[in-house]
Write a protein that holds these residues in place. Structure first.
Motif, PDB file in Angstrom:
ATOM      1  N   ILE A 119       2.882 -37.444   9.499  1.00  0.00           N
ATOM      2  CA  ILE A 119       2.686 -36.158  10.184  1.00  0.00           C
ATOM      3  C   ILE A 119       2.736 -36.345  11.694  1.00  0.00           C
ATOM      4  N   PHE A 120       2.091 -37.413  12.178  1.00  0.00           N
ATOM      5  CA  PHE A 120       2.104 -37.693  13.611  1.00  0.00           C
ATOM      6  C   PHE A 120       3.528 -37.886  14.118  1.00  0.00           C
ATOM      7  N   LYS A 121       4.319 -38.674  13.389  1.00  0.00           N
ATOM      8  CA  LYS A 121       5.692 -38.946  13.824  1.00  0.00           C
ATOM      9  C   LYS A 121       6.543 -37.680  13.838  1.00  0.00           C
ATOM     10  N   VAL A 122       6.366 -36.824  12.837  1.00  0.00           N
ATOM     11  CA  VAL A 122       7.125 -35.566  12.787  1.00  0.00           C
ATOM     12  C   VAL A 122       6.803 -34.694  13.997  1.00  0.00           C
ATOM     13  N   PHE A 123       5.516 -34.516  14.270  1.00  0.00           N
ATOM     14  CA  PHE A 123       5.131 -33.619  15.358  1.00  0.00           C
ATOM     15  C   PHE A 123       5.318 -34.262  16.730  1.00  0.00           C
ATOM     16  N   TYR A 124       5.253 -35.589  16.810  1.00  0.00           N
ATOM     17  CA  TYR A 124       5.573 -36.257  18.072  1.00  0.00           C
ATOM     18  C   TYR A 124       7.026 -35.994  18.436  1.00  0.00           C
ATOM     19  N   LYS A 125       7.920 -36.179  17.462  1.00  0.00           N
ATOM     20  CA  LYS A 125       9.346 -35.934  17.710  1.00  0.00           C
ATOM     21  C   LYS A 125       9.606 -34.451  17.973  1.00  0.00           C
ATOM     22  N   ALA A 126       8.954 -33.574  17.206  1.00  0.00           N
ATOM     23  CA  ALA A 126       9.145 -32.136  17.399  1.00  0.00           C
ATOM     24  C   ALA A 126       8.682 -31.703  18.782  1.00  0.00           C
ATOM     25  N   CYS A 127       7.578 -32.284  19.237  1.00  0.00           N
ATOM     26  CA  CYS A 127       7.068 -32.016  20.578  1.00  0.00           C
ATOM     27  C   CYS A 127       8.091 -32.437  21.632  1.00  0.00           C
ATOM     28  N   LYS A 128       8.525 -33.671  21.520  1.00  0.00           N
ATOM     29  CA  LYS A 128       9.475 -34.229  22.483  1.00  0.00           C
ATOM     30  C   LYS A 128      10.797 -33.486  22.480  1.00  0.00           C
ATOM     31  N   TRP A 129      11.328 -33.221  21.301  1.00  0.00           N
ATOM     32  CA  TRP A 129      12.641 -32.586  21.199  1.00  0.00           C
ATOM     33  C   TRP A 129      12.605 -31.116  21.572  1.00  0.00           C
ATOM     34  N   SER A 130      11.456 -30.455  21.413  1.00  0.00           N
ATOM     35  CA  SER A 130      11.340 -29.054  21.839  1.00  0.00           C
ATOM     36  C   SER A 130      11.541 -28.948  23.347  1.00  0.00           C
ATOM     37  N   LEU A 131      10.920 -29.863  24.086  1.00  0.00           N
ATOM     38  CA  LEU A 131      11.083 -29.863  25.534  1.00  0.00           C
ATOM     39  C   LEU A 131      12.490 -30.309  25.921  1.00  0.00           C
ATOM     40  N   THR A 132      13.002 -31.304  25.213  1.00  0.00           N
ATOM     41  CA  THR A 132      14.366 -31.768  25.474  1.00  0.00           C
ATOM     42  C   THR A 132      15.361 -30.633  25.292  1.00  0.00           C
ATOM     43  N   TYR A 133      15.233 -29.911  24.183  1.00  0.00           N
ATOM     44  CA  TYR A 133      16.154 -28.810  23.893  1.00  0.00           C
ATOM     45  C   TYR A 133      16.001 -27.685  24.902  1.00  0.00           C
ATOM     46  N   ALA A 134      14.761 -27.439  25.336  1.00  0.00           N
ATOM     47  CA  ALA A 134      14.521 -26.389  26.332  1.00  0.00           C
ATOM     48  C   ALA A 134      15.291 -26.677  27.622  1.00  0.00           C
ATOM     49  N   ILE A 135      15.307 -27.933  28.035  1.00  0.00           N
ATOM     50  CA  ILE A 135      16.016 -28.317  29.261  1.00  0.00           C
ATOM     51  C   ILE A 135      17.520 -28.426  29.017  1.00  0.00           C
TER      52      ILE A 135
END
Length: 206
Positions: A119-135
């Motif tokens: 669960i941690f790995k899924v949400f860590y990546k989702a957190c990171k990629w959400s900001l990446t995609y936003a930029i």
């Protein structure tokens, strides 16, 4: 054997992270276009709650392999209509705004999920990629949101031409991705995003 397990885990957590990144923002964008009077997203089932209709295969793979990618663009009918253009700008800006909100939400979930490795790995990546995609989505290259914002400001005589050739943007992205140009361009952003992600989740940057 351990290497194979790690690879499968990375693919699995990456896939679910992409789903969390892509699904909320693309559905909301599709509904906004429909509310503006363009039924194209509804007719093409982009208002569907099935997350797979919003995920781009190449963009998903790019997320998992390179830490950035993209979703299938929300379709709009290419009308020379000022109202549609205004909503096109709004729906394109709402993506990065939602990405910022998802970054914070998923970061807080990851921060409280240390004891659950997957669960941690899924949400860590989702957190990171959400900001990446936003930029990343603000880059003025189709099918990214930045291209829609640019297109909305084009004079009428260039609108049809722009829409016609927009499809080639994905080939351009794929080409520079394969040539490793895009990862090099994104490297400063990736470092910044890594630091910010670690700050919100781990309480320290870098």
């Amino acid at each position: 054997m351990d290497h194979t397990i790690d690879l499968l885990e990375n693919l699995m957590t990456g896939f679910f992270a992409v789903l969390l990144v892509v699904f909320p923002r693309e559905v909301i964008k599709a509904y906004l276009v429909v509310l503006a009077g363009d039924e194209t997203p509804r007719k093409l089932k982009r208002t569907s709650l099935n997350p797979f209709v919003h995920m781009d295969p190449i963009g998903t793979i790019a997320f998992i392999l390179f830490d950035f990618g993209w979703a299938r663009p929300v379709p709009v009918f290419p009308m020379k209509n000022k109202k549609i253009r205004k909503v096109l700008i709004f729906s394109s800006l709402i993506g990065p705004i939602l990405g910022g909100g998802l970054f914070l939400a998923y970061g807080l979930i990851a921060r409280t999920s240390f004891s659950h490795d997957i669960i941690f790995k899924v949400f860590y990546k989702a957190c990171k990629w959400s900001l990446t995609y936003a930029i990343f989505s603000l880059f003025p290259v189709p099918p990214l949101d930045g291209s829609k914002i640019l297109g909305a400001f084009l004079p009428d005589e260039y609108w049809d031409w722009y829409i016609k050739y927009e499809i080639y943007g994905i080939l351009f992205l794929l080409g520079i991705l394969l040539l490793w140009i895009l990862p090099l361009i994104m490297q400063p952003f990736v470092y910044f995003i890594d630091s910010l992600t670690n700050l919100i989740i781990l309480g320290k940057g870098g």
